[in-house]
Scaffold this motif. Structure first.
Motif, mmCIF file in Angstrom:
data_model
loop_
_atom_site.group_PDB
_atom_site.id
_atom_site.type_symbol
_atom_site.label_atom_id
_atom_site.label_comp_id
_atom_site.label_asym_id
_atom_site.label_seq_id
_atom_site.Cartn_x
_atom_site.Cartn_y
_atom_site.Cartn_z
ATOM 1 N N LEU A 81 35.538 -20.744 -5.215
ATOM 2 C CA LEU A 81 34.208 -21.287 -4.972
ATOM 3 C C LEU A 81 33.770 -20.816 -3.587
ATOM 4 C CD1 LEU A 81 31.953 -23.082 -6.182
ATOM 5 C CD2 LEU A 81 32.872 -24.948 -4.774
ATOM 6 N N GLN A 82 32.859 -19.849 -3.574
ATOM 7 C CA GLN A 82 32.294 -19.369 -2.322
ATOM 8 C C GLN A 82 31.108 -20.257 -1.970
ATOM 9 O OE1 GLN A 82 33.172 -16.646 -0.195
ATOM 10 N NE2 GLN A 82 31.674 -17.681 1.112
ATOM 11 N N MET A 83 31.169 -20.855 -0.798
ATOM 12 C CA MET A 83 30.134 -21.795 -0.380
ATOM 13 C C MET A 83 29.453 -21.264 0.873
ATOM 14 S SD MET A 83 32.134 -25.394 -1.026
ATOM 15 C CE MET A 83 33.271 -25.162 0.324
ATOM 16 N N ASN A 84 28.184 -20.992 0.764
ATOM 17 C CA ASN A 84 27.390 -20.482 1.880
ATOM 18 C C ASN A 84 26.291 -21.473 2.247
ATOM 19 O OD1 ASN A 84 28.878 -18.057 1.753
ATOM 20 N ND2 ASN A 84 27.425 -17.169 0.296
ATOM 21 N N SER A 85 25.726 -21.283 3.417
ATOM 22 C CA SER A 85 24.618 -22.134 3.888
ATOM 23 C C SER A 85 24.961 -23.613 3.733
ATOM 24 C CB SER A 85 23.331 -21.803 3.119
ATOM 25 O OG SER A 85 22.982 -20.448 3.267
ATOM 26 N N LEU A 86 26.129 -23.961 4.186
ATOM 27 C CA LEU A 86 26.622 -25.324 3.988
ATOM 28 C C LEU A 86 25.791 -26.339 4.740
ATOM 29 C CD1 LEU A 86 30.379 -24.445 4.025
ATOM 30 C CD2 LEU A 86 29.223 -25.681 2.185
ATOM 31 N N LYS A 87 25.659 -27.509 4.112
ATOM 32 C CA LYS A 87 24.885 -28.607 4.653
ATOM 33 C C LYS A 87 25.782 -29.827 4.840
ATOM 34 C CE LYS A 87 20.933 -27.094 1.846
ATOM 35 N NZ LYS A 87 19.955 -27.506 0.810
ATOM 36 N N SER A 88 25.335 -30.764 5.651
ATOM 37 C CA SER A 88 26.143 -31.961 5.883
ATOM 38 C C SER A 88 26.401 -32.710 4.573
ATOM 39 C CB SER A 88 25.464 -32.871 6.896
ATOM 40 O OG SER A 88 24.159 -33.220 6.470
ATOM 41 N N GLU A 89 25.445 -32.657 3.665
ATOM 42 C CA GLU A 89 25.619 -33.355 2.385
ATOM 43 C C GLU A 89 26.628 -32.690 1.460
ATOM 44 O OE1 GLU A 89 22.695 -32.380 3.773
ATOM 45 O OE2 GLU A 89 21.276 -31.716 2.227
ATOM 46 N N THR A 91 29.621 -32.291 2.481
ATOM 47 C CA THR A 91 30.888 -32.901 2.880
ATOM 48 C C THR A 91 31.455 -33.730 1.739
ATOM 49 O OG1 THR A 91 30.310 -32.967 5.232
ATOM 50 C CG2 THR A 91 31.939 -34.567 4.452
ATOM 51 N N ALA A 92 32.686 -33.419 1.358
ATOM 52 C CA ALA A 92 33.305 -34.087 0.214
ATOM 53 C C ALA A 92 34.727 -33.576 0.046
ATOM 54 C CB ALA A 92 32.514 -33.808 -1.066
ATOM 55 N N ILE A 93 35.447 -34.236 -0.832
ATOM 56 C CA ILE A 93 36.703 -33.682 -1.320
ATOM 57 C C ILE A 93 36.357 -32.849 -2.550
ATOM 58 C CG2 ILE A 93 38.991 -34.163 -2.226
ATOM 59 C CD1 ILE A 93 38.870 -36.859 -0.767
ATOM 60 N N TYR A 94 36.816 -31.621 -2.564
ATOM 61 C CA TYR A 94 36.532 -30.706 -3.663
ATOM 62 C C TYR A 94 37.767 -30.564 -4.546
ATOM 63 C CZ TYR A 94 32.045 -29.424 -1.680
ATOM 64 O OH TYR A 94 30.748 -29.452 -1.231
ATOM 65 N N TYR A 95 37.538 -30.689 -5.841
ATOM 66 C CA TYR A 95 38.611 -30.611 -6.819
ATOM 67 C C TYR A 95 38.343 -29.477 -7.801
ATOM 68 C CZ TYR A 95 39.327 -35.508 -5.396
ATOM 69 O OH TYR A 95 39.524 -36.665 -4.686
ATOM 70 N N TYR A 113 42.961 -31.413 -16.749
ATOM 71 C CA TYR A 113 43.876 -31.114 -15.649
ATOM 72 C C TYR A 113 43.094 -31.012 -14.340
ATOM 73 C CZ TYR A 113 46.746 -29.829 -19.627
ATOM 74 O OH TYR A 113 47.421 -29.854 -20.815
ATOM 75 N N TRP A 114 43.672 -31.614 -13.308
ATOM 76 C CA TRP A 114 42.994 -31.697 -12.016
ATOM 77 C C TRP A 114 43.943 -31.363 -10.875
ATOM 78 C CZ3 TRP A 114 37.803 -33.035 -11.514
ATOM 79 C CH2 TRP A 114 37.173 -33.466 -12.686
ATOM 80 N N GLY A 115 43.372 -30.740 -9.846
ATOM 81 C CA GLY A 115 44.126 -30.554 -8.630
ATOM 82 C C GLY A 115 44.039 -31.790 -7.758
ATOM 83 N N GLN A 116 44.713 -31.727 -6.623
ATOM 84 C CA GLN A 116 44.752 -32.870 -5.705
ATOM 85 C C GLN A 116 43.537 -32.921 -4.794
ATOM 86 O OE1 GLN A 116 47.095 -35.432 -5.677
ATOM 87 N NE2 GLN A 116 47.453 -34.431 -7.650
ATOM 88 N N GLY A 117 42.822 -31.827 -4.696
ATOM 89 C CA GLY A 117 41.618 -31.818 -3.881
ATOM 90 C C GLY A 117 41.835 -31.220 -2.509
ATOM 91 N N THR A 118 40.750 -30.706 -1.940
ATOM 92 C CA THR A 118 40.773 -30.174 -0.589
ATOM 93 C C THR A 118 39.523 -30.680 0.131
ATOM 94 O OG1 THR A 118 40.986 -28.153 0.749
ATOM 95 C CG2 THR A 118 39.633 -27.989 -1.229
ATOM 96 N N GLN A 119 39.714 -31.121 1.360
ATOM 97 C CA GLN A 119 38.618 -31.740 2.109
ATOM 98 C C GLN A 119 37.729 -30.661 2.726
ATOM 99 O OE1 GLN A 119 37.846 -35.196 2.755
ATOM 100 N NE2 GLN A 119 35.973 -34.237 3.533
ATOM 101 N N VAL A 120 36.442 -30.829 2.536
ATOM 102 C CA VAL A 120 35.439 -29.975 3.172
ATOM 103 C C VAL A 120 34.548 -30.878 4.008
ATOM 104 C CG1 VAL A 120 33.425 -28.513 2.796
ATOM 105 C CG2 VAL A 120 35.464 -28.227 1.373
ATOM 106 N N THR A 121 34.474 -30.570 5.297
ATOM 107 C CA THR A 121 33.660 -31.366 6.213
ATOM 108 C C THR A 121 32.678 -30.461 6.933
ATOM 109 O OG1 THR A 121 35.493 -32.913 6.553
ATOM 110 C CG2 THR A 121 33.665 -32.987 8.132
ATOM 111 N N ILE A 122 31.419 -30.809 6.845
ATOM 112 C CA ILE A 122 30.366 -30.020 7.479
ATOM 113 C C ILE A 122 29.800 -30.816 8.644
ATOM 114 C CG2 ILE A 122 28.268 -28.688 7.123
ATOM 115 C CD1 ILE A 122 30.701 -27.937 5.318
ATOM 116 N N SER A 123 29.872 -30.230 9.823
ATOM 117 C CA SER A 123 29.326 -30.901 10.999
ATOM 118 C C SER A 123 27.904 -30.408 11.266
ATOM 119 C CB SER A 123 30.211 -30.621 12.212
ATOM 120 O OG SER A 123 30.227 -29.244 12.508
ATOM 121 N N SER A 124 27.058 -31.329 11.625
ATOM 122 C CA SER A 124 25.645 -30.975 11.862
ATOM 123 C C SER A 124 25.380 -30.718 13.329
ATOM 124 C CB SER A 124 24.736 -32.074 11.334
ATOM 125 O OG SER A 124 25.080 -33.302 11.922
#
Length: 124
Positions: A81-89, A91-95, A113-124
């Motif tokens: 999952l390529q994420m560009n132009s990230l916004k504060s909204e 911010t989440a755990i991505y699975y 089937y699910w993974g454990q997740g990875t945290q994505v935090t966007i600072s403004s």
């Protein structure tokens, strides 16, 4: 039985980019539709993007359309999952999740089937 392990999360400034990876093991990766979901603080888990078994068809939530790109490499058993132009909204755990019954699905209940997740935090 498929095991999924996400990586690539982290802290990034608004406007920046991140690329998440999810490696699958224990199954035939090319037989699974794959999806990325996220759960923001205080909110329900929501679908972000999905990709068909071959990679020919993709789906995006309106909130990420034009900014995120889902892709897969069946030879490497990996979905990205390529994420560009990230916004504060964003911010989440991505699975990441695998669906063995659908060609492609936006529905959380389709994914077995699910993974454990990875945290994505966007600072403004």
């Amino acid at each position: 039985q498929v095991q999924l392990v996400e990586s690539g999360g982290g802290l990034v400034q608004a406007g920046g980019s991140l690329k998440l990876s999810c490696v699958a093991s224990g199954g035939t990766f090319s037989s699974y539709a794959m999806g990325w979901f996220r759960r923001a603080p205080g909110k329900k888990r929501e679908s972000v993007a999905a990709i068909s078994r071959s990679g020919a068809t993709t789906y995006y939530a309106d909130s990420v359309k034009g900014r995120f790109t889902i892709s897969r490499d069946n030879a490497r058993n990996t979905v990205y999952l390529q994420m560009n132009s990230l916004k504060s909204e964003d911010t989440a755990i991505y699975y990441c999740a695998a669906d063995e019954t659908s060609v492609i699905s936006r529905t959380r209940g389709s994914y077995g089937y699910w993974g454990q997740g990875t945290q994505v935090t966007i600072s403004s």
